[in-house]
Motif scaffolding. Structure first.
Motif, PDB file in Angstrom:
ATOM      1  N   ASP A 159       7.640  -3.137   2.950  1.00  0.00           N
ATOM      2  CA  ASP A 159       6.174  -3.186   3.043  1.00  0.00           C
ATOM      3  C   ASP A 159       5.577  -4.197   2.056  1.00  0.00           C
ATOM      4  OD1 ASP A 159       3.674  -2.127   4.121  1.00  0.00           O
ATOM      5  OD2 ASP A 159       3.367  -1.211   2.152  1.00  0.00           O
ATOM      6  N   ARG A 205       0.828  -1.201   0.000  1.00  0.00           N
ATOM      7  CA  ARG A 205       0.000   0.000   0.000  1.00  0.00           C
ATOM      8  C   ARG A 205       0.866   1.256   0.000  1.00  0.00           C
ATOM      9  NH1 ARG A 205      -5.219  -0.514   2.272  1.00  0.00           N
ATOM     10  NH2 ARG A 205      -5.264   1.745   2.152  1.00  0.00           N
ATOM     11  N   LEU A 206       2.016   1.156   0.661  1.00  0.00           N
ATOM     12  CA  LEU A 206       2.894   2.326   0.740  1.00  0.00           C
ATOM     13  C   LEU A 206       3.504   2.658  -0.617  1.00  0.00           C
ATOM     14  CD1 LEU A 206       4.714   1.799   4.174  1.00  0.00           C
ATOM     15  CD2 LEU A 206       2.501   2.866   3.677  1.00  0.00           C
ATOM     16  N   HIS A 257       1.015   4.667  -2.608  1.00  0.00           N
ATOM     17  CA  HIS A 257       0.952   6.056  -2.144  1.00  0.00           C
ATOM     18  C   HIS A 257       2.192   6.832  -2.585  1.00  0.00           C
ATOM     19  CE1 HIS A 257      -0.136   9.433   0.350  1.00  0.00           C
ATOM     20  NE2 HIS A 257       1.049   9.409   0.911  1.00  0.00           N
TER      21      HIS A 257
END
Lengths: 402, 402
Positions: free
Chosen positions: B274, B228-229, B232
Motif C-alpha cells: 500500500d 493509509r493502511l 490504521h
C-alpha cells in the motif's frame, strides 16, 4: 386468450469489459451482490474486448439452456437464475402485471417460453480480464431486448456479477454502493462519456492466460471475513478516493488520475495480502511491470503511465495517446517477445518510437524474455451495450435442439 | 590530575538476532528512532545466528574507527554516532559528571580515548535476517562493558536500529512504543524467558542472500508518508494484537501464536504494498512457502506451522519440536536441494520422518528445485547479549594502527 405459436425470437448483443480504477472488493450482501464500497471504472472499446451473446425464445425449447464459449454450461447457477428471474419479473411488470409472480393473469407467451443463450468472449475467460462483467452485462442486455424491457438495467446486471453493472455504460462509470437493503440504490451511472477524454489509451499486458488460483467471489468473501485493512479501506479510504477520481476524470488530469489508479490497485492487492489465508494475484512479472512503470515515470519526471491489476497478474496500463509509442517500445525491450504464433501487439495501431540512450539506461533493466504473451492496445468505449446488426455475429449454438 | 597511559582495554561480545512476530514498521521520530507501534519478537539462539563485536580503547588510537565483516566502514553514520555519543554520556554520568557535555570537569581518560570497533555476522548481511538489530545490540553492549555502564541499554540500542532494542533480551521480548517525545519510555522488556516454552523451534528458509531492493529505513519512511493502511494498522490493529500475542505466549498456545504471527506478517507486507511506490519483499518463492504452510496445516486440520517474513524473501517458520522432522522433509520434497557446496540443513539436528502418501498428495505440489539455498534450524535464545570468554572469538581488525 387464443393459443398462438410464437415465432422463434432471436437477438444478438455485445457488451464491453470494464477496468476499475477504484476497485470493488467485498460484498455486504452475497445474494443481491451489494458491495462494501463504491467503485469507478473505465469501459473498454469493444473492438478489442467484448462478449457476444445470442439469446432466443421458442416454444420448441424444453428448458432454459446456456452455452459459454461453445460448451454447454450449468443453467442452475444461482446468479444466472437471479438475472433470468429478475428480467422475467420486469417483463411481466411492463406488460401490465404487477411484477409479482403471484399475478393471476396468464403470462404472455414469450414469458411462457424457455430461453436459450450462447455467450462468447473474444479474450481468455477468468484470466483477470473481467470476463464475468462483460458476460452478465451482455446477458442482461440481450434478455431485455428479447422481453422488451427498458430502463435501468444495471441493478439487474449487478445481481449476475457485481462489476457487470458498470459494463452497462460506456465511458467512465461509477457504481454507487447504495444504502438500501434491497439494493435498489446500488446502481451504475456514467461519470463522463468517452468523448470527454479522447486521448486516453489503454494497454493490456497479457502475462498469463492461466486460471487464477482463487476466484474473486471466494476471495472477496474471505477478505471481508478476515481483513481488518479491507474494512478500513471500504469505510475510510474509498469514499474520498471516489470523489477525487471523479474530479481527476472531469478535469482530464492524467497525472492525478494515473497516480490514484496505481495507489488504489496497490491497496486492493494489499487487502488481498491481509486476507487469511493470504491471496496473491500479482506475480513476479506483475511486479516487474510495476517497477518498470515507476522507472519510466521517474525518468520523465512526471506520471506518464499508470497501472492497475485486477484479480490476476495481467497489467492494464493507462497512458495518453502521445506516450503509447515510446511505452510499447520500452515494454518490448524489457520483455522481449518470444514467437508464440501470433502478433505481439494487437488492437489499435501504435506509432513506432526510437528510444534515447538515457531512457534505455534509466528504464530498461534485466530484460525478461517471453513472460508477456501479447499487448492489447485499446481505448475507452462509447455508449452502452448494443444489439448487433451483423447477422454473422449471431452465435449458432442456440439452435441445438432440446 | 596526573597523566597516566591507560592500558589498551578490549572486550568481545556477542548478540543475537530477533524475529518479530508483531512487526515494527514506521517511525514517529527518525532521529530518536521512536516507532509508530509497539512490536514483539522472539530472540533466536546464538549458536546459529549471532553478531560478534570486539571493541577497544587506546591512547594510541587517533580516531574512532569501525570494521564491518572485515571491511572498514563509515564511522560517521548518524546512528552509529548517536550510540557512541549516548554511551559516552552515560559513562560520564556514571563517573559523577552530570552527563551533559557542558560539564567543566575533565573527562576520565577512557572517555578521552578513541574507540576501535569490529563487528562480524555469521550470516549474510542485509538479507532480511535482521543483521542491524544484532549488530547495534552487540555494539551497545560492548561499549557498555568498555565504559563500565550498567542498567537500561535497550533505549540506546534503539537509537542504532529500532529492532536492536529487542535483541538486548533473550526469550520473548516486547518493545513498547512509548509516548514521550524524548523516547525514554520506548524500551524493550522480556515478556517470557526461553525456558517458558522450550518446545518452540524456528526454521529459517534462506531463499536468497541478495541485498534487498529497498532498505527498511527508506522503506518504512515512505510507508509512513504514503500508506493509509499502515496508519490504521499502527493505531487500531497493533494495540490489540500486542495484548493477544503476549497472552498466546504466556499460555504456550501454539495454534493461536502461529496464526497471529502469520496474520501480522501478511499485514506488514500488505502495508508495504500500500506504500507508494509499492515495496515488495516477498517473491514468488516466498509465496510458494506460504501456500505450502497453509496446505500443511489444512492437511493436519490444525495450525502446526506458522510463517513470518521480514524485509526480504527469507521465510522464518515456527513449529513445535515434534513437527520439525516432518516439516523439513516436506520442504525438501517441495524445494529439492541443489548441490551448492554446503549442507542443506544447518543448525540443530532434525530427526528424520517418513511422509504418508496422503500427506505427499495433499501438501507437496509442483516441486521447485534449487530455490531455497539452505535451512537453518534453531530455537529461542536464553539470556541477554554477553561478553565472550573465548579469546579466539576476538576480532583482530581493531589492532590495525591508526
Amino acid at each position: 386468450m387464443a393459443e398462438e405459436k410464437p415465432p422463434l425470437t432471436v437477438v444478438t448483443c455485445t457488451a464491453p469489459v470494464n477496468i476499475a480504477v477504484i476497485k470493488y472488493w467485498g460484498k455486504r450482501d452475497e445474494d443481491l451482490i451489494l458491495p462494501i464500497n463504491s467503485s469507478l471504472s473505465v469501459t473498454l472499446h469493444q473492438d478489442q474486448l467484448k462478449t457476444t451473446t445470442t439469446a432466443a425464445i421458442s416454444r420448441d425449447f424444453k428448458e432454459d439452456r446456456l452455452w459459454l464459449n461453445g460448451k454447454e454450461d450449468d443453467i442452475g447457477h444461482p446468479r444466472l437464475q437471479s438475472c433470468l428471474r429478475e428480467m422475467r419479473r420486469l417483463a411481466r411488470k411492463r406488460r401490465g402485471g404487477n411484477g409479482s409472480s403471484s399475478s393471476s393473469d396468464p403470462p404472455p407467451l414469450s414469458l411462457a417460453c424457455k430461453v436459450h443463450m450462447a455467450s462468447e468472449n473474444n479474450f481468455p475467460t477468468a484470466a483477470g480480464l473481467a470476463s464475468s462483467a462483460a458476460g452478465y452485462a451482455c446477458l442482461v442486455y440481450a434478455l431485455a431486448k428479447l422481453y422488451g424491457v427498458e430502463g435501468e438495467l444495471s441493478e439487474v446486471a449487478r445481481q449476475g456479477s457485481g462489476s457487470a453493472c458498470r459494463s452497462m455504460f460506456g465511458g467512465f462509470v461509477q457504481w454507487t454502493m447504495g444504502e438500501r437493503d434491497d439494493g435498489k440504490d446500488s446502481v451504475a451511472q456514467q461519470v463522463a462519456p468517452e468523448t470527454h477524454w479522447p486521448e486516453l489509451r489503454v494497454l493490456i499486458l497479457v502475462v498469463s492466460a492461466e486460471k487464477k488460483p482463487v476466484g474473486s467471489t471466494a476471495g472477496m468473501q474471505t477478505s471481508v471475513e478476515t481483513s481488518r485493512l479491507l474494512k478500513h479501506r471500504a469505510e475510510a479510504v474509498v469514499p474520498e478516493r471516489m470523489a477525487q477520481m471523479a474530479r481527476h476524470i472531469q478535469r482530464c488530469d492524467f497525472e492525478a488520475f494515473a497516480e490514484l489508479t496505481m495507489k488504489d490497485s496497490n491497496q486492493f492487492h494489499a487487502t488481498c495480502l491481509d486476507t487469511f489465508p493470504p491471496i496473491f494475484y500479482l506475480n513476479d512479472v506483475s511486479k516487474q511491470v510495476i517497477s518498470l512503470v515507476h522507472r519510466f515515470n521517474a525518468h520523465h519526471g512526471k506520471t506518464k503511465v499508470g497501472y492497475t491489476f485486477d484479480a490476476g497478474p495481467n497489467a492494464v496500463l493507462f497512458a495518453l495517446e502521445d506516450t503509447v509509442g515510446e511505452l510499447v517500445e520500452v515494454i518490448k525491450r524489457s520483455f522481449p517477445p518470444e514467437d508464440n504464433g501470433g502478433p505481439f501487439l494487437k488492437g489499435l495501431p501504435v506509432q513506432g518510437a526510437s528510444l534515447s540512450d538515457e531512457l534505455l539506461t534509466a528504464v530498461v533493466r534485466d530484460p525478461v524474455p517471453g513472460v508477456i504473451q501479447y499487448l492489447l492496445h485499446t481505448k475507452v468505449r462509447p455508449g452502452a451495450p448494443g444489439v448487433t446488426d451483423d447477422n454473422a455475429e449471431s452465435l449458432p449454438l442456440l439452435f441445438t435442439p432440446g
